[in-house]
Motif scaffolding. Sequence first.
Motif, mmCIF file in Angstrom:
data_model
loop_
_atom_site.group_PDB
_atom_site.id
_atom_site.type_symbol
_atom_site.label_atom_id
_atom_site.label_comp_id
_atom_site.label_asym_id
_atom_site.label_seq_id
_atom_site.Cartn_x
_atom_site.Cartn_y
_atom_site.Cartn_z
ATOM 1 N N GLY A 130 0.794 -1.220 0.000
ATOM 2 C CA GLY A 130 0.000 0.000 0.000
ATOM 3 C C GLY A 130 0.826 1.268 0.000
ATOM 4 O O GLY A 130 2.064 1.245 0.105
ATOM 5 N N GLY A 147 -0.599 -3.254 4.283
ATOM 6 C CA GLY A 147 -1.462 -2.095 4.368
ATOM 7 C C GLY A 147 -0.716 -0.778 4.366
ATOM 8 O O GLY A 147 0.492 -0.703 4.635
ATOM 9 N N ARG A 163 -2.088 -10.558 5.687
ATOM 10 C CA ARG A 163 -2.445 -9.168 5.444
ATOM 11 C C ARG A 163 -1.911 -8.345 6.618
ATOM 12 O O ARG A 163 -2.378 -8.516 7.754
ATOM 13 C CB ARG A 163 -3.954 -8.997 5.329
ATOM 14 C CG ARG A 163 -4.549 -9.639 4.086
ATOM 15 C CD ARG A 163 -6.062 -9.556 4.084
ATOM 16 N NE ARG A 163 -6.620 -10.041 2.839
ATOM 17 C CZ ARG A 163 -7.043 -9.271 1.840
ATOM 18 N NH1 ARG A 163 -6.970 -7.942 1.957
ATOM 19 N NH2 ARG A 163 -7.535 -9.793 0.737
ATOM 20 N N PRO A 166 -2.851 -1.644 8.241
ATOM 21 C CA PRO A 166 -2.215 -0.336 8.038
ATOM 22 C C PRO A 166 -1.442 0.135 9.269
ATOM 23 O O PRO A 166 -1.838 -0.127 10.411
ATOM 24 C CB PRO A 166 -3.402 0.589 7.746
ATOM 25 C CG PRO A 166 -4.461 -0.317 7.217
ATOM 26 C CD PRO A 166 -4.294 -1.614 7.955
#
Length: 226
Positions: A130, A147, A163, A166
Amino acid sequence: MEQIKGSDPSSFNHSPCCFEPYISPSPITSFNPVPQEPQIDKTAFISQFSSVIGGATIRNNVFVAPNVSIRADEGTPFYIGSNTNLQDGVILHGLLNKWISDGKNKFSIFIGNGVTIAHRALIHGPCSIGDDVFVGFSAIVYNAIVGKGAFISNNAVVTNSVRIPPNRFVPPGAHIDSQAKANALAKVPKDDKEFAHEVQRVNQEFPASYHLLFGKNRCSCGFAFN
């Protein structure tokens, strides 16, 4: 060795170069029968000692330092967002027919805006990184989604379909190979966040500066000539 039209080898400012292109379409194979050309914004800078092969999109003000390999000849396509920097020795490659989807498009490797991939890191698709992520020296990201604003420290490994939420901090040398480990990560410390911002600030100046340094008188391998 073919001479560049209109050039005189005796006028080179550096020792004679190879004249070979470092940006090329993907080769024709049974699994990718149609060659794909890199799409590179004119404001991006690719070092003369790096290579970009196949279906890679590189957006504005991207800096690709020496000895970077962006090889979209198996897994494809790659996407590298604006103001991202890939430092010396970084490798990008992807597995055949393995993708990350944003809901509209599929990517072997997706790298967002303002990302730093530090020296000798390996980014292997399928993966997505990201915006504003920092990936440290010799780190590995493979088969993962990272993230926005995360910080992956030196020699860390992120893999196994995890995953990273963030703004999370992956410590030096950590192996994040389960979602439980990813969910347990702490927030990025202030000092590391400031460090990542400073690295970004420095590297965002390089594309324009290197274009100015080399100017228009440049052969396909990057060396300047008159």
